[in-house]
Design a protein around this motif. Sequence first.
Motif, PDB file in Angstrom:
ATOM      1  N   GLU A  57      96.224  30.661  68.677  1.00  9.92           N
ATOM      2  CA  GLU A  57      96.870  31.681  67.838  1.00  9.92           C
ATOM      3  C   GLU A  57      96.530  31.463  66.366  1.00  9.92           C
ATOM      4  O   GLU A  57      96.234  32.409  65.638  1.00  9.92           O
ATOM      5  N   PHE A  58      96.579  30.200  65.927  1.00  4.58           N
ATOM      6  CA  PHE A  58      96.275  29.874  64.539  1.00  4.58           C
ATOM      7  C   PHE A  58      94.818  30.208  64.218  1.00  4.58           C
ATOM      8  O   PHE A  58      94.525  30.848  63.204  1.00  4.58           O
ATOM      9  N   GLU A  59      93.906  29.798  65.078  1.00  7.51           N
ATOM     10  CA  GLU A  59      92.485  30.090  64.870  1.00  7.51           C
ATOM     11  C   GLU A  59      92.239  31.596  64.861  1.00  7.51           C
ATOM     12  O   GLU A  59      91.486  32.100  64.019  1.00  7.51           O
ATOM     13  N   ASP A  60      92.841  32.315  65.796  1.00  4.85           N
ATOM     14  CA  ASP A  60      92.672  33.773  65.847  1.00  4.85           C
ATOM     15  C   ASP A  60      93.168  34.425  64.564  1.00  4.85           C
ATOM     16  O   ASP A  60      92.521  35.328  64.021  1.00  4.85           O
ATOM     17  N   TRP A  61      94.326  33.972  64.080  1.00 11.62           N
ATOM     18  CA  TRP A  61      94.889  34.528  62.848  1.00 11.62           C
ATOM     19  C   TRP A  61      93.951  34.274  61.670  1.00 11.62           C
ATOM     20  O   TRP A  61      93.686  35.176  60.876  1.00 11.62           O
ATOM     21  N   LEU A  62      93.419  33.048  61.570  1.00 10.38           N
ATOM     22  CA  LEU A  62      92.493  32.736  60.482  1.00 10.38           C
ATOM     23  C   LEU A  62      91.263  33.636  60.528  1.00 10.38           C
ATOM     24  O   LEU A  62      90.846  34.194  59.509  1.00 10.38           O
ATOM     25  N   VAL A  63      90.673  33.792  61.712  1.00 13.19           N
ATOM     26  CA  VAL A  63      89.475  34.622  61.868  1.00 13.19           C
ATOM     27  C   VAL A  63      89.786  36.078  61.523  1.00 13.19           C
ATOM     28  O   VAL A  63      89.023  36.744  60.820  1.00 13.19           O
ATOM     29  N   GLU A  64      90.918  36.593  61.992  1.00 10.85           N
ATOM     30  CA  GLU A  64      91.315  37.971  61.687  1.00 10.85           C
ATOM     31  C   GLU A  64      91.456  38.188  60.182  1.00 10.85           C
ATOM     32  O   GLU A  64      91.205  39.278  59.685  1.00 10.85           O
ATOM     33  N   CYS A  65      91.850  37.141  59.468  1.00  8.29           N
ATOM     34  CA  CYS A  65      92.016  37.230  58.012  1.00  8.29           C
ATOM     35  C   CYS A  65      90.715  36.988  57.260  1.00  8.29           C
ATOM     36  O   CYS A  65      90.684  37.062  56.035  1.00  8.29           O
ATOM     37  N   GLY A  66      89.640  36.660  57.982  1.00  5.49           N
ATOM     38  CA  GLY A  66      88.349  36.480  57.335  1.00  5.49           C
ATOM     39  C   GLY A  66      87.912  35.041  57.123  1.00  5.49           C
ATOM     40  O   GLY A  66      86.895  34.798  56.476  1.00  5.49           O
ATOM     41  N   ALA A  67      88.648  34.083  57.666  1.00  6.87           N
ATOM     42  CA  ALA A  67      88.257  32.679  57.521  1.00  6.87           C
ATOM     43  C   ALA A  67      87.020  32.399  58.368  1.00  6.87           C
ATOM     44  O   ALA A  67      86.784  33.043  59.388  1.00  6.87           O
ATOM     45  N   GLN A  68      86.249  31.419  57.926  1.00  7.09           N
ATOM     46  CA  GLN A  68      85.057  31.007  58.664  1.00  7.09           C
ATOM     47  C   GLN A  68      85.046  29.488  58.775  1.00  7.09           C
ATOM     48  O   GLN A  68      85.190  28.790  57.780  1.00  7.09           O
ATOM     49  N   PHE A  69      84.882  28.992  59.996  1.00 11.09           N
ATOM     50  CA  PHE A  69      84.817  27.554  60.251  1.00 11.09           C
ATOM     51  C   PHE A  69      84.073  27.332  61.574  1.00 11.09           C
ATOM     52  O   PHE A  69      84.583  26.711  62.506  1.00 11.09           O
ATOM     53  N   PRO A  70      82.836  27.805  61.658  1.00 14.22           N
ATOM     54  CA  PRO A  70      82.112  27.808  62.927  1.00 14.22           C
ATOM     55  C   PRO A  70      81.784  26.432  63.494  1.00 14.22           C
ATOM     56  O   PRO A  70      81.563  26.303  64.692  1.00 14.22           O
ATOM     57  N   GLU A  71      81.771  25.416  62.679  1.00 16.84           N
ATOM     58  CA  GLU A  71      81.381  24.088  63.162  1.00 16.84           C
ATOM     59  C   GLU A  71      82.567  23.156  63.377  1.00 16.84           C
ATOM     60  O   GLU A  71      82.389  21.955  63.573  1.00 16.84           O
ATOM     61  N   LEU A  72      83.801  23.692  63.347  1.00 21.26           N
ATOM     62  CA  LEU A  72      84.994  22.857  63.458  1.00 21.26           C
ATOM     63  C   LEU A  72      85.875  23.298  64.612  1.00 21.26           C
ATOM     64  O   LEU A  72      85.839  24.451  65.034  1.00 21.26           O
ATOM     65  N   TYR A  73      86.691  22.369  65.113  1.00 17.43           N
ATOM     66  CA  TYR A  73      87.696  22.706  66.113  1.00 17.43           C
ATOM     67  C   TYR A  73      88.915  21.808  65.910  1.00 17.43           C
ATOM     68  O   TYR A  73      88.821  20.739  65.315  1.00 17.43           O
ATOM     69  N   LEU A  74      90.072  22.274  66.392  1.00 18.84           N
ATOM     70  CA  LEU A  74      91.320  21.530  66.288  1.00 18.84           C
ATOM     71  C   LEU A  74      91.540  20.730  67.564  1.00 18.84           C
ATOM     72  O   LEU A  74      91.191  21.176  68.653  1.00 18.84           O
ATOM     73  N   LYS A  75      92.151  19.558  67.425  1.00 16.09           N
ATOM     74  CA  LYS A  75      92.410  18.723  68.586  1.00 16.09           C
ATOM     75  C   LYS A  75      93.796  18.092  68.459  1.00 16.09           C
ATOM     76  O   LYS A  75      94.165  17.604  67.398  1.00 16.09           O
TER      77      LYS A  75
END
Length: 98
Positions: free
Chosen positions: A22-40
């Motif tokens: 949900e957090f990642e989707d919200w960031l992407v919808e707002c225009g954030a970019q972090f293609p080489e990262l992931y949360l764990k």
Amino acid sequence: ETVEKKDAEDLASKGNSNLFTEFEDWLVECGAQFPELYLKRYTGDVRGVHAKRRIGPYVCLVQIPLKCLITDHMGRTQTEMGRKLFASNYSLSTPNLI
């Protein structure tokens, strides 16, 4: 425009089961970019950010639109809950930044 209260309430109402997505989707919808990262998640409330691959020098890892940023000052002064916590002299510990 800053983060909408409704967005935060929607995330909270969904519980922790899918919070990263949900957090990642919200960031992407707002225009954030972090293609080489992931949360764990490691345990309970211990979590971190990891790179998907080795990252070279001078590579932009994250682009977050200004409307998504919430500073400590904003949280304490521009939200109802922040004002209540700050006024009560409550000590808030935040070991996780994500």
